[in-house]
Design an enzyme around this catalytic site. Structure first.
Site, mmCIF file in Angstrom:
data_model
loop_
_atom_site.group_PDB
_atom_site.id
_atom_site.type_symbol
_atom_site.label_atom_id
_atom_site.label_comp_id
_atom_site.label_asym_id
_atom_site.label_seq_id
_atom_site.Cartn_x
_atom_site.Cartn_y
_atom_site.Cartn_z
ATOM 1 N N LEU A 116 27.419 39.113 80.729
ATOM 2 C CA LEU A 116 28.503 40.043 81.091
ATOM 3 C C LEU A 116 29.791 39.271 81.314
ATOM 4 O O LEU A 116 30.774 39.438 80.591
ATOM 5 C CB LEU A 116 28.103 40.832 82.339
ATOM 6 N N ASP A 117 29.800 38.440 82.328
ATOM 7 C CA ASP A 117 30.937 37.595 82.688
ATOM 8 C C ASP A 117 30.370 36.250 83.129
ATOM 9 O O ASP A 117 29.977 36.124 84.283
ATOM 10 C CB ASP A 117 31.735 38.256 83.813
ATOM 11 N N PRO A 118 30.252 35.323 82.178
ATOM 12 C CA PRO A 118 30.861 35.300 80.845
ATOM 13 C C PRO A 118 30.003 35.990 79.788
ATOM 14 O O PRO A 118 28.785 35.984 79.872
ATOM 15 C CB PRO A 118 30.954 33.804 80.555
#
Length: 370
Positions: A116-118
């Site tokens: 997702l993030d990253p």
């Protein structure tokens, strides 16, 4: 047939691979995990040790690591030796980067930052930058503001304004790490990132955001033209409105306590704010780019992902697991080149991945203003 060694992933990989092994601390725990996932008989349970994994590996296999990031380099070294591919959702570390040349020579794909993030944030950024470059031009003198904020929060706000979607110790230690970013055209470092918290409106809703880690290297990674100068460039964390005040006591401890006391605080918070089966989480990822050319040209756009979990799957699990599963499928079909890939690293591949993710239940919106 390709073999995927996987700690915890979804059934789509069982359909893409000829054989899947799920590794856990013990074979019984691996079997229990497969049963919970409805994958009994579709994947084989194994007790994980490095030697046991090495004995099973063959060229062309894919190792999907959900181990702590500090252990990725050792796993990658094993993969390079056995000519097996490697995938994870974590940030790429210096220890992993050092092995990329050897991996490339061995024909090994090193897929990182594919969660997702990253992960999805990279896909959004590449898409926005490509659109802005077409509209403004690479050689046009311009300035830009870029922000990428992501957070896992409670679907229904609680007094703490937070829901632990990963280990509390990790969440606390992330707050203790300085953050570097660009603000008002200059590089800035926040020694205590939460002290740089500000309000940020997303689709009419007010959140609180703060910078996270080192944003500056991503200017080059996202392909922003050298003729453009950053007014703002921040990759950061998003929290519910009221989070800063709700965490006052936690911040006081982060300022004064040593590592041992912070570890104790993490245990206290886990006990005080447990996550139950009835809880629903929410993931919000907002990425925006605004470009202003010196001759008056303007372009702005943004992606917004806003998902709530359900009884079958948390929003965080969906947003982390599906990009990684998608990336592994691309390793299996041969469309990722040997060497390092941080999710999809071109605009064209990012658009392809986003289309595939949307079809698999990771929904988002794109706004473009010219």
């Amino acid at each position: 047939m390709s073999l995927i060694h996987i700690y915890k992933r979804q059934s789509m990989l069982c359909e893409a691979a000829g054989r899947v092994l799920l590794w856990h601390r013990t074979e019984d725990r691996a079997a229990e995990a497969l049963a919970r996932l409805g994958l009994t008989g579709r994947a084989e349970p194994r007790a994980y040790t490095p030697d046991a994994l090495a004995a099973e590996l063959a060229p062309g296999d894919v190792v999907v690591s959900m181990l702590p990031a500090a252990e990725h380099a050792g796993l990658l070294a094993l993969c390079v030796r056995e000519r097996a591919h490697f995938a994870c959702s974590s940030y790429v570390s210096d220890a992993v980067l050092e092995q990329v040349p050897a991996a490339e020579r061995a024909g090994v794909v090193v897929l990182t930052e594919a969660g997702l993030d990253p992960g999805i944030d990279h896909l959004f950024a590449h898409g926005l930058v490509a659109r802005a470059r077409r509209a403004i031009g690479d050689d046009t003198a311009a300035s830009y503001g870029f922000t990428s904020y992501c957070g896992g929060v409670p679907a229904v706000a609680n007094d703490f304004r937070y829901r632990f979607s990963w280990a509390p110790a990790g969440a606390l230690n992330a707050l203790r790490s300085p953050a570097r970013y660009v603000e008002d055209g200059a590089e800035t470092t926040a020694g205590r990132p939460w002290e740089a918290t500000r309000r940020h409106v997303v689709d009419g809703e007010t959140f609180e955001v703060y910078p996270n880690r080192d944003s500056v290297p991503f200017v080059e990674q996202y392909g922003l033209p050298s003729a453009w100068k950053a007014r703002t460039f921040v990759r950061g964390t998003l929290r519910l409105d009221g989070w800063l005040r709700a965490w006052d006591d936690v911040f006081a401890r982060l300022r004064s306590d040593d590592d041992a006391k912070i570890a104790t605080l993490a245990q206290e918070l886990a006990a005080k704010y447990p996550t139950t089966d009835a809880d629903r989480d929410r993931v919000v990822l907002a990425v925006s780019l605004d470009v202003r050319g010196e001759a008056g040209q303007t372009w702005s756009g943004g992606y917004l992902l806003d998902l709530v979990g359900d009884e079958e799957e948390s929003a965080m699990a969906r947003c982390v697991s599906r990009p990684l599963a998608l990336g592994v499928r691309h390793v299996l079909d041969g469309s990722l080149p040997p060497g390092l890939s941080r999710a999809a690293e071109t605009a064209a591949r990012s658009e392809e991945w986003l289309g595939e993710l949307a079809r698999e239940g990771v929904h988002f919106t794109l706004r473009v203003d010219q």
